[in-house]
Design an enzyme around this catalytic site. Sequence first.
Site, PDB file in Angstrom:
ATOM      1  N   ASP A   1     -29.687 -55.704  31.595  1.00  0.00           N
ATOM      2  CA  ASP A   1     -30.584 -54.788  30.748  1.00  0.00           C
ATOM      3  C   ASP A   1     -29.575 -54.450  29.420  1.00  0.00           C
ATOM      4  O   ASP A   1     -28.519 -53.905  29.770  1.00  0.00           O
ATOM      5  CB  ASP A   1     -30.923 -53.582  31.522  1.00  0.00           C
ATOM      6  CG  ASP A   1     -32.043 -52.785  30.756  1.00  0.00           C
ATOM      7  OD1 ASP A   1     -32.730 -53.470  29.981  1.00  0.00           O
ATOM      8  OD2 ASP A   1     -32.002 -51.676  30.995  1.00  0.00           O
TER       9      ASP A   1
ATOM     10  N   SER B   1     -25.803 -47.770  33.019  1.00  0.00           N
ATOM     11  CA  SER B   1     -26.271 -47.857  34.289  1.00  0.00           C
ATOM     12  C   SER B   1     -25.295 -47.656  35.476  1.00  0.00           C
ATOM     13  O   SER B   1     -24.666 -46.224  35.257  1.00  0.00           O
ATOM     14  CB  SER B   1     -26.844 -49.331  34.884  1.00  0.00           C
ATOM     15  OG  SER B   1     -27.522 -49.249  35.901  1.00  0.00           O
TER      16      SER B   1
ATOM     17  N   HIS C   1     -29.922 -45.558  33.632  1.00  0.00           N
ATOM     18  CA  HIS C   1     -30.847 -45.938  34.755  1.00  0.00           C
ATOM     19  C   HIS C   1     -30.836 -44.846  35.995  1.00  0.00           C
ATOM     20  O   HIS C   1     -29.602 -44.878  36.373  1.00  0.00           O
ATOM     21  CB  HIS C   1     -30.322 -47.245  35.346  1.00  0.00           C
ATOM     22  CG  HIS C   1     -30.597 -48.464  34.412  1.00  0.00           C
ATOM     23  ND1 HIS C   1     -30.098 -49.527  34.668  1.00  0.00           N
ATOM     24  CD2 HIS C   1     -31.410 -48.470  33.382  1.00  0.00           C
ATOM     25  CE1 HIS C   1     -30.437 -50.598  33.531  1.00  0.00           C
ATOM     26  NE2 HIS C   1     -31.232 -49.812  32.874  1.00  0.00           N
TER      27      HIS C   1
END
Length: 345
Positions: A282, A162, A189
Amino acid sequence: MRVAIVNDMLLAVEALRRVVASAPEYEVAWIARNGAEAVTKAAQDTPDLILMDLLMPELDGVAATRQIMAQSPCAIVLVTATVSGHGAKVFEAMGYGALDAVNTPILGPQGQGASGTEVLAKIAMVAKLIGKSTARKSRSPNSVQPDSFAHSTPPLVVIGASTGGPQALRTILSQFPANFPAAVVIIQHVDAQFAPGLTEWMNQQTTIPVKIAQHGQVLQAGTVSVASTNHHLIVQADLTLAYTPEPSQCVYRPSVDVFFNSVAAHWPRKGVAVLLTGMGKDGAVGLKSLYAAGWHTIAQNRETCVVYGMPKAAVELGAAKEVLPLPAIASACMEQVSRRWTRRA
């Protein structure tokens, strides 16, 4: 949530101010006219989120992002009308810690902040990431595919990233040889509109080919596939890739957890899973699922992360077999693939 606006264009500032003001749960913390002013104001009054322009006088959005993330870190989303023509700058800024990018809204004919829906969606996403909102966690699958197709599938390396991910991915992929004997799948992401540009940018950094992951695709050794939509990428029971909107309540889109869990459920060979720098949690649960399924799991260490969020969550969950600095991850992946590939050959 307190939102700061950094932009040298008065019309853009006003459009963003009206978009933020349109939601009662958000407020404008401060406004800066260039990156240098933003660095100073962020140090004096760190907001929850900065909407950062990319091209500005004195100090542009890339340099401002780098300085703010080093001195007074907070969530940053790039807001620019030139994103399509400056993909390299967008990914450079993401490498320093920017979360995402979105087009600049415009003022409508009646003075309202038109085209602000996309900006509001990004703000809502960040609110969930930093704990200003709540979201249900995705559920891990509880069934594992038997080893019936193990000899007909390549070794697999799966990577989740991310905040700061593009630069970290470049570091890893640039060390993989063109004849790398494993398939690689990346969940980064990033909004779907920037995934093609990210893929093209990464292709310029490595000898191993990087491409957009396609629905129905069969994974092949020596290629890198990147999730490219705002739906979740998964591995299906027939070992092909697919995109799915479910779980719809998951704030991360595409979700590392959703993909990792699908791999744990269906991929017959035990491969290598890596969780890189990123805000939030996540990937931690999914990495734990792969660890339990016999995979070699790696989390990036605190010192080399732009944001030590996702790897930290994985370490605290006991999901990482190894915790490594970024420069050591590629060689660890290659060593594990070599062992497992030779064993199966």
